[in-house]
Structure formats: structure tokens, C-alpha cells
Design a protein around this motif. Structure first.
Motif, PDB file in Angstrom:
ATOM      1  N   PHE A  11       0.739  -1.441  -0.104  1.00  0.00           N
ATOM      2  CA  PHE A  11       0.133  -0.009   0.049  1.00  0.00           C
ATOM      3  C   PHE A  11       0.884   1.235   0.140  1.00  0.00           C
ATOM      4  O   PHE A  11       0.806   2.080  -0.802  1.00  0.00           O
ATOM      5  N   THR A  45       1.283  13.342   4.900  1.00  0.00           N
ATOM      6  CA  THR A  45       1.207  13.503   6.078  1.00  0.00           C
ATOM      7  C   THR A  45       1.788  11.969   6.640  1.00  0.00           C
ATOM      8  O   THR A  45       2.654  12.022   7.793  1.00  0.00           O
ATOM      9  N   THR A  46       1.075  10.952   6.147  1.00  0.00           N
ATOM     10  CA  THR A  46       1.696   9.560   6.860  1.00  0.00           C
ATOM     11  C   THR A  46       3.064   9.235   6.154  1.00  0.00           C
ATOM     12  O   THR A  46       3.807   8.526   6.950  1.00  0.00           O
ATOM     13  N   GLN A  47       3.584   9.720   5.058  1.00  0.00           N
ATOM     14  CA  GLN A  47       4.808   8.974   4.694  1.00  0.00           C
ATOM     15  C   GLN A  47       6.146   9.948   4.998  1.00  0.00           C
ATOM     16  O   GLN A  47       7.069   9.485   5.198  1.00  0.00           O
ATOM     17  N   SER A  79      -5.408  10.661  14.727  1.00  0.00           N
ATOM     18  CA  SER A  79      -5.647   9.469  13.808  1.00  0.00           C
ATOM     19  C   SER A  79      -4.548   9.354  12.565  1.00  0.00           C
ATOM     20  O   SER A  79      -4.265   8.191  12.380  1.00  0.00           O
ATOM     21  N   ARG A  83      -2.089   5.702  12.569  1.00  0.00           N
ATOM     22  CA  ARG A  83      -2.120   5.084  11.254  1.00  0.00           C
ATOM     23  C   ARG A  83      -0.521   4.835  10.952  1.00  0.00           C
ATOM     24  O   ARG A  83      -0.098   3.811  10.608  1.00  0.00           O
ATOM     25  N   THR A 365      -8.394  11.561   4.905  1.00  0.00           N
ATOM     26  CA  THR A 365      -8.814  10.954   3.648  1.00  0.00           C
ATOM     27  C   THR A 365      -9.412   9.691   3.658  1.00  0.00           C
ATOM     28  O   THR A 365      -8.645   8.732   4.240  1.00  0.00           O
ATOM     29  N   ASN A 367     -10.543   6.250   1.985  1.00  0.00           N
ATOM     30  CA  ASN A 367     -10.254   5.753   0.835  1.00  0.00           C
ATOM     31  C   ASN A 367     -11.320   5.464  -0.200  1.00  0.00           C
ATOM     32  O   ASN A 367     -10.821   5.349  -1.814  1.00  0.00           O
TER      33      ASN A 367
HETATM   34  P1  ADP Z   1      -2.017  13.368   2.486  1.00  0.00           P
HETATM   35  O1  ADP Z   1      -1.378  14.082   3.665  1.00  0.00           O
HETATM   36  O2  ADP Z   1      -0.929  13.691   1.492  1.00  0.00           O
HETATM   37  O3  ADP Z   1      -3.407  13.904   2.154  1.00  0.00           O
HETATM   38  P2  ADP Z   1      -1.839  10.992   3.776  1.00  0.00           P
HETATM   39  O4  ADP Z   1      -0.646  10.812   4.272  1.00  0.00           O
HETATM   40  O5  ADP Z   1      -2.851  11.456   5.059  1.00  0.00           O
HETATM   41  O6  ADP Z   1      -2.193  11.816   2.524  1.00  0.00           O
HETATM   42  O7  ADP Z   1      -2.733   9.539   3.344  1.00  0.00           O
HETATM   43  C1  ADP Z   1      -1.987   8.635   2.300  1.00  0.00           C
HETATM   44  C2  ADP Z   1      -2.989   7.593   2.185  1.00  0.00           C
HETATM   45  O8  ADP Z   1      -3.079   6.586   3.577  1.00  0.00           O
HETATM   46  C3  ADP Z   1      -4.315   7.867   2.009  1.00  0.00           C
HETATM   47  O9  ADP Z   1      -4.754   7.076   0.715  1.00  0.00           O
HETATM   48  C4  ADP Z   1      -5.171   7.495   3.167  1.00  0.00           C
HETATM   49  O10 ADP Z   1      -6.525   7.206   2.761  1.00  0.00           O
HETATM   50  C5  ADP Z   1      -4.359   6.545   3.796  1.00  0.00           C
HETATM   51  N1  ADP Z   1      -4.832   6.527   5.236  1.00  0.00           N
HETATM   52  C6  ADP Z   1      -4.400   7.457   6.016  1.00  0.00           C
HETATM   53  N2  ADP Z   1      -4.847   7.478   7.139  1.00  0.00           N
HETATM   54  C7  ADP Z   1      -5.514   6.229   7.116  1.00  0.00           C
HETATM   55  C8  ADP Z   1      -6.257   5.544   8.286  1.00  0.00           C
HETATM   56  N3  ADP Z   1      -6.272   5.718   9.524  1.00  0.00           N
HETATM   57  N4  ADP Z   1      -6.648   4.122   7.763  1.00  0.00           N
HETATM   58  C9  ADP Z   1      -6.492   3.896   6.486  1.00  0.00           C
HETATM   59  N5  ADP Z   1      -6.030   4.306   5.526  1.00  0.00           N
HETATM   60  C10 ADP Z   1      -5.641   5.677   6.040  1.00  0.00           C
END
Ligand code: ADP
Ligand code: MG
Length: 736
Positions: A11, A45-47, A79, A83, A365, A367
Motif C-alpha cells: 500500500f 502526512t503519513t509518509q 488519527s 496510522r 482521507t 479511501n
Molecule cells: P496526504 O497527507 O498527502 O493528504 P495521507 O498521508 O494522509 O495523505 O494519506 C495517505 C494515504 O493513507 C491515503 O490514501 C489515506 O487514505 C491513507 N490513510 C491515512 N490514514 C488512514 C487510516 N487511519 N486508515 C486507513 N488509511 C489511511
């Protein structure tokens, strides 16, 4: 590696940000400041924080690296940290942690901390140079929140002292140049995104394709006069005329020759002040019965209309059937269970419908969204410096927001978006929303500037990305002097120093402190928590009279604030017999609000203990908790100068504020149903401007309350000019 681990890696590597990993890391190592933009959901944000963490660990610097990533909202901080911990196969609080107001999960090994912007600002109080922090990531800067704008000024200064400190700014949309030039032409990077095409229907298209007919009635039958939002009236002059002329165009229907007569007629019935619940229900039903699988995201304005819509949908045979529909809500005050529901994949054949505020626009976000319904509005707070009043009212969103909302539909496959307003109205929207620093009161900000010893308030604010109006700054400083938080030379007083550490508006902080001083903290905790929550009393329009009667029974004291206390205390009693929910149902109280008040009371009390204002062993209920004079006094001291005099004439009364303005009582106020107020004063926490200026919550106070502790308040001799003084605080509160 476990199958789970492999799935997660799969993913992660599918995200657009992942392909840029090396480029991002190398840009960070080459620059002190980097601005990263990329479409929502691309993995910023997550990566990005994970990339940094992983690379530092690889370089054997894991033990010294300390990454802080700020989020504008607590719900996002929590949240996202959950994650990221999950993606790393860890428990929250190990390498990855979070900290939000009065709550957190972090440990000795935490090297990546997600926190609210407010938390980082508070940390700066004790740790000006952010010792030990190696990377600061400020997320969602495109939102232009007041805290983020403030933080950027502070960080800009700090960068010069800490050449090895890295600053990464992340933004969903591309206004990167503004930020880049603010940081001396800092490098920018764009993560290329990919979204599927989204078929877009504006109102006229929806009507034309579906044959749905708008009538004056079917748009408003869910909203009584309380909910009639005169949107046009509170738009600034230019936008107002733009919008109304655009509306005229729509209504003239000349441009709609292309459409059938029925559609033109329907359009002429469209009322911009309402959200058509019936139309939303119709679209939802249509999707559920005829369209391909995929979740639906409905953008509403706020918690109250989300709740109202949910109630309506739950009476619908299809939409309330749990075998066909999973209905969830997404808003700023949801708890973690609700939060998990949003991301939950429904069983086969069940369609997920998410009713959301604009929080789902960029910070969260979801999905599997394929369909988006957009009401075109969001709550926006604005401050009118000239009249010194605030409004928190639904307004039309910006074009950028519309694009964001639409984009939510095209993340997994081609999507559909329904805008519940005509294209002409969209054309009149502004490109961007005005930054908060230009439309919010600046009191808390000014306190923070002072507490961080950043010098003159006006000089500091002149160095912001965009500087607020001089009048707004002056009003804020004047206010802080009036309430005794700043002295004549704009230095923090003892009261001011206490207010800085209380994470709420200064007036509510002051009310708490006076609750302590007057030894009647218990009801004051409830009031302050209640005012933070905003709407514990429900007023469904079809049962408005019943709801108001229910509210009246909580009050025979001429006080909306005491009504909150009564309602909460009775709910607590009912909770003992497990009948709290039923009690709320019968009395038009929001059970969610009651729960939030309960939690906030605990938080606020422990905070007061932490800063030494309240003894560690004390429970909240203290000696004079039921002394109405003292409670009124604490309310009055907190809300001053929000005070007006009551002028009786014949069988009614009118109100006059300190600046000689006329104000009205909001129809939900318990005092609005009285023909006489037996006290000369009303204190209030908020003036709201709709058509006239209304007081939302008010409490009547007798002269004796004000005189009680030696303060003086006088009507003056002539025209109701008010004056109040008092200097007890230093006597009662030991310096921090
Ligand atoms: P951005 O900060 O660029 O908007 P994110 O890093 O927040 O993107 O999210 C990247 C991906 O991880 C998205 O496809 C999002 O749906 C997925 N995601 C983020 N948080 C969760 C979560 N708690 N559960 C499932 N998927 C998540
Ligand atoms: Mg993000």
C-alpha cells in the motif's frame, strides 16, 4: 515479514509520495527549509515523516533524531499517529507518538511526534530554541490557520539560531510561492498526483438529469426560521454583489435555454439560504438503488446539520436499513470509535455513507469514496474589528475547497460529484479563503506573543505572512488591558501569565480562575466546558416550542449559563441509573455534548492542578458551589466587558452595551422569554451578528454581585456608560 507487513508495504509503495522518497530526502538534506505540496491523499502526512525517520535510523542517527509534525486539528494528529504506528507495525507511543491538548501517547523511544500546532507553541514557552528537535514539519499550511501563521514567524526567527534545524512545510494546494518567498526563496517540491476523472453535476445538471423538482417547500421543510441563514447579508460588499447578480442570472434562466422548462422553473425556486435535505436524500437514494458500488461522502456545514440530516435519513426505509447502508459521521468532535468507523470497510452489498464537515476536505482521507455530495458551505468564523463582534456562520466555500471536495471522489476509480448549487454561484466564489489571521480576534495570539517575549505585538505581527488590520490588533490589546491580562505597558500581568497556559479563550480562562478564587469551581467548570462545546441544547425546528419549554425548566435564574449547569447536573443524576440517554431524549439535550462536557471538566480540573491553581487532592465540588451570588460573580468577572444594562420600559425591556449599541437576545436564550429582568445587568459571552446583533448566552447580575468583592461597577450619571474595576487577583492567586 508477516503477510500484514507485506500488504502495508504494498500500500505504501503505491502512494505517489513513495516514488518521490529519494528526491524528498535529498532535498531535505540539501536545504534548511523545504516546501512540499501534493494532492490530498498522496501520502504527505503519513509518509514524509516516516521517510525522515527511516533514513535517520539507517544513518544510525535514529537515537538523536527528533521529528515533530504539527497538525491544525487534534483529531488529525491522533488519527495520523495511529496510522503511522500501524504502518510501522508498532504500538502507538513507541517510536511514534502524539500529543494534543491534555492528552497524549509518547514514550522514551518516541522520535516522531504528531501534535497540534498549539502544543508546539506551548512547548516554545519553556524551550525557546526547541532543543533536541532535529526536524519540524508544519502540515496543512495551505489552510492558513492563525496558529500556523504565528508559528511560521517564530520559526523563521529560530532558523537563524539553529542552522542544523530542518523545517518542512506541507500543503495540499499550490500556493507554494507565497511560502517560498516568505522563507527567502526556499526550495519547493511538488509530488505529482494521480486522480481519476470525476463527473461533475451542478444543481441545474442534477435537476435536468434526474427530473427532480424543487419547490419552495421541499427545500425548507427541515429547517425552521432558526436555521435560515442569510448568507448574502454577511458576505463582504464585493462578494455580495457578485453573488446576488450571479443569482439573478440563474433566476432569470435566460442562460438555461439549454435546459428544459421544468429545470428552469425548479432553479427559480432554489433558495441559497437552505441546504435541501430532501434533495440530498433523493440523491443518496438514487445512488444506493441504481449506481455502482462505492462509498458516498456528503459535505455538510457542521455538527448540528449533520445530526439533523442523520435523524432524517434514519426514518427512510432504504437509508436506515443496516443491511444496505452504513451511515457514519465525520466531524471535529467525534470520538475514536466513530473515527474508526469512517475507515471501516462495509460488508459486501452495504454502502457506506459518510456525513462530514470540511474536516474530510484535506485532513482526513477516506479511501473508498466514489460519490461526493457538496453543499458548498462551511462554517467560518470572522471578526469584525470595526464593530468588535464575531460571527461563526455558514459561508460559501472557496473555489479551491470545491476542487478539493470534488477530488475526494476520484481517488480509487472514476467518481461522481454533485454540487447542490448552480454553476453561476460557483463562479462567484473567491479563489482562496481569507487566512484566519485576517478574520479572527487576536486576543489569544497577542497573549502568546507576550508570553514568548517576542517584543512589541504590532511589530511582531507586521512580520507575519499577511499582517492583520491595525484596528484588530488595537482592539485585542485594549481588551487584554481591560480584563487585566496586560498592564499599561503591554506587559503580562499575573492574570495574563495564568491565562497563557489555559488552552481556551481568555474570558473562559478568567472565569475558571475566578471559580477557583470564589471557591465555586464545580459549576464554573461545567459552564466553561459547556461554552466550549457550544450546543448542549437541541432545538429541532418542528418541536421548537417543546424544546424551549424543556430548556426553561432548567432555568429560573435568568441565566443561560446556569441552565447548562442544571441540565448537566440532572443528566449526571440520570446517568447513575443508566438513564442518561433517555433523559437527554426527553429534555432536548445532546447526549454527545453532555459526554464532552463531562470529559472537558476532568481535563480542565487536572490542568488547574498541574499549574498549581487547585490543590492536587481537591475534587471539583468545593465549598460555595451552590452559592448563586458567587457563581454569578465568577461568570461576570469572566465575561466582563461583555456586559449591558437592562432598561425596562412598560412591559418589556431593552439592552444597551458599553459602547452604547443596541443588542437583542437570541431567541434560544432563556432570558428572551422573560418580560422583566429583576437585575440591572446582563453579562454575555458572545455578540453574534446576523441581521441585528444578538446575544447568545446571557446571565443577569445584580449590583450586589459586582460589589461583593469590592469591585465597583457604575452606570454613570447619564447615559448608561459602564465602568468596572477590581484588583483582587494578585491577592488571591500566588504568582506562578
Ligand atoms: P496526504 O497527507 O498527502 O493528504 P495521507 O498521508 O494522509 O495523505 O494519506 C495517505 C494515504 O493513507 C491515503 O490514501 C489515506 O487514505 C491513507 N490513510 C491515512 N490514514 C488512514 C487510516 N487511519 N486508515 C486507513 N488509511 C489511511
Ligand atoms: Mg495530509
Amino acid at each position: 515479514e508477516s503477510p500484514d507487513g507485506r500488504k502495508i508495504l504494498e500500500f505504501r509503495s503505491s502512494l505517489p509520495a513513495y516514488k518521490e522518497k529519494e528526491a524528498i530526502l535529498s532535498a531535505i538534506s540539501r536545504n534548511q527549509v523545504l516546501i512540499i505540496s501534493g494532492e490530498t491523499g498522496c501520502g504527505k502526512t503519513t509518509q514524509v515523516p516516516q521517510f525522515i525517520l527511516e533514513s535517520e535510523i539507517e544513518l544510525v542517527r535514529g537515537a538523536v533524531c527528533n521529528i515533530i509534525c504539527t497538525q491544525p486539528r487534534r483529531i488529525a494528529a491522533i488519527s495520523v499517529s495511529e496510522r503511522v504506528a500501524f504502518e510501522r507495525g508498532e504500538k502507538l507511543g513507541e517510536t511514534v507518538g502524539y500529543k494534543v491538548r491534555l492528552e497524549g501517547m509518547q514514550g522514551r523511544d518516541t522520535h516522531l511526534l504528531f501534535c497540534t500546532t498549539g502544543i508546539l507553541l506551548r512547548r516554545l514557552l519553556d524551550d525557546k530554541k526547541l532543543k533536541g528537535i532535529t526536524h519540524i514539519i508544519v502540515d496543512e499550511i495551505h489552510e492558513r490557520g492563525i496558529n500556523e501563521d504565528f508559528l511560521l514567524v517564530v520559526l523563521k526567527d529560530l532558523l537563524a539560531f539553529r542552522p542544523e534545524l530542518k523545517l518542512i512545510l506541507m500543503s495540499a494546494t499550490l500556493d507554494a510561492e507565497l511560502f517560498s518567498s516568505y522563507f527567502n526563496n526556499a526550495s519547493t517540491m511538488k509530488i505529482p498526483g494521480f486522480t481519476y476523472p470525476v463527473r461533475t453535476q451542478f444543481l441545474e445538471d442534477i435537476l435536468e438529469i434526474s427530473g427532480y423538482r424543487l419547490t419552495p417547500d421541499n427545500q425548507i421543510d427541515d429547517y425552521g426560521p432558526e436555521r435560515i441563514w442569510k448568507m448574502n447579508k454577511q458576505l463582504p460588499g464585493k462578494r455580495k454583489s457578485q453573488l446576488s447578480s450571479a443569482l439573478e442570472d440563474v433566476l432569470r434562466a435566460a442562460d438555461f435555454n439549454y435546459y428544459s422548462p421544468q429545470t428552469s422553473e425548479s432553479l427559480s425556486c432554489w433558495n441559497p439560504d437552505f441546504i435541501g435535505f430532501n434533495l440530498i436524500q433523493y440523491i443518496l437514494c438514487n445512488i444506493c438503488e441504481h449506481e455502482r458500488p462505492g462509498a458516498i461522502l456528503v459535505f455538510m456545514i457542521g455538527w448540528d446539520d449533520i445530526n439533523a440530516l442523520k435523524e432524517k435519513l434514519l426514518t427512510h426505509p432504504v437509508l436506515s436499513d443496516p443491511n444496505r447502508v452504513l451511515l457514519v459521521m465525520c466531524h471535529g468532535s467525534m470520538d475514536s470509535l466513530e473515527q474508526r468507523l469512517i475507515f471501516q470497510e462495509p460488508e459486501d452489498g452495504v454502502r457506506k455513507i459518510v456525513l462530514a464537515t470540511n474536516i474530510a476536505e484535506t485532513s482526513i482521507t477516506i479511501n473508498d469514496i466514489v460519490f461526493v455530495i457538496d453543499c458548498g458551505k462551511a462554517k467560518e468564523s470572522s471578526y469584525d474589528a470595526l464593530n468588535n463582534t464575531c460571527c461563526l456562520l455558514p459561508t460559501w466555500i472557496s473555489k479551491v475547497s470545491v476542487q478539493q471536495r470534488r477530488g475526494r471522489a476520484g481517488r480509487v476509480q472514476p467518481g461522481e460529484c454533485y454540487h447542490l448549487y448552480p454553476r453561476y454561484v460557483y463562479d462567484s466564489f473567491t479563489e482562496h479563503q481569507l487566512p484566519e489571521i485576517l478574520r479572527m480576534p487576536l486576543q489569544s495570539l497577542c497573549l502568546q506573543i507576550k508570553s514568548l517575549k517576542l517584543g512589541s505585538i504590532s511589530e511582531f505581527l507586521s512580520r507575519a505572512l499577511q499582517s492583520p488590520e491595525i484596528l484588530a490588533v488595537q482592539n485585542a490589546i485594549e481588551y487584554l488591558k481591560t480584563i487585566g491580562a496586560l498592564d499599561e505597558n503591554e506587559n503580562l500581568t499575573i492574570l495574563g501569565r495564568h491565562l497563557v497556559v489555559l488552552p481556551m479563550e481568555p474570558k473562559l480562562g478568567k472565569m475558571l480562575i475566578f471559580g477557583v478564587i470564589f471557591n465555586c469551581l464545580d459549576p464554573i467548570l461545567t459552564i466553561v466546558a459547556g461554552l466550549t462545546v457550544r450546543c448542549p441544547f437541541l432545538t429541532p425546528s418542528d418541536k421548537k416550542d417543546l424544546a424551549q419549554a424543556a430548556k426553561s425548566q432548567f432555568s429560573h435564574d435568568y441565566s443561560d449559563h446556569l441552565a447548562i449547569v442544571r441540565a448537566y447536573d440532572s443528566w449526571k443524576d440520570a446517568e447513575i441509573d443508566n438513564a442518561g440517554h433517555e433523559y437527554c431524549w426527553k429534555n432536548f439535550l445532546s447526549p454527545q455534548s453532555m459526554k464532552v462536557i463531562e470529559a472537558l471538566r476532568v481535563e480542565f480540573l487536572s490542568l488547574l492542578k498541574d499549574i498549581g491553581l487547585v490543590d492536587r487532592n481537591m475534587s471539583s465540588c468545593n465549598a460555595w458551589s451552590y452559592d448563586m451570588y458567587l457563581i454569578r460573580a465568577a461568570i461576570c468577572y469572566g465575561l466582563y466587558p461583555g456586559i449591558c444594562s437592562v432598561v425596562h420600559k412598560d412591559k418589556s425591556f431593552s439592552l444597551k452595551t458599553t459602547d452604547d449599541g443596541k443588542v437583542l437576545l437570541h431567541s434560544n436564550s432563556v432570558n428572551a422569554r422573560e418580560s422583566r429582568i429583576p437585575y440591572p445587568w446582563l453579562v454575555f459571552n458572545e455578540k453574534i451578528k446576523v441581521n441585528s446583533v444578538f446575544l447568545r448566552d446571557s446571565t443577569a447580575v445584580p449590583d450586589s454581585v459586582v460589589l461583593l468583592f469590592g469591585g465597583s461597577i457604575s452606570k454613570g450619571d447619564t447615559d448608561g456608560h459602564l465602568k468596572m474595576s477590581g484588583g483582587y487577583l494578585e491577592f488571591f492567586v500566588k504568582p506562578a
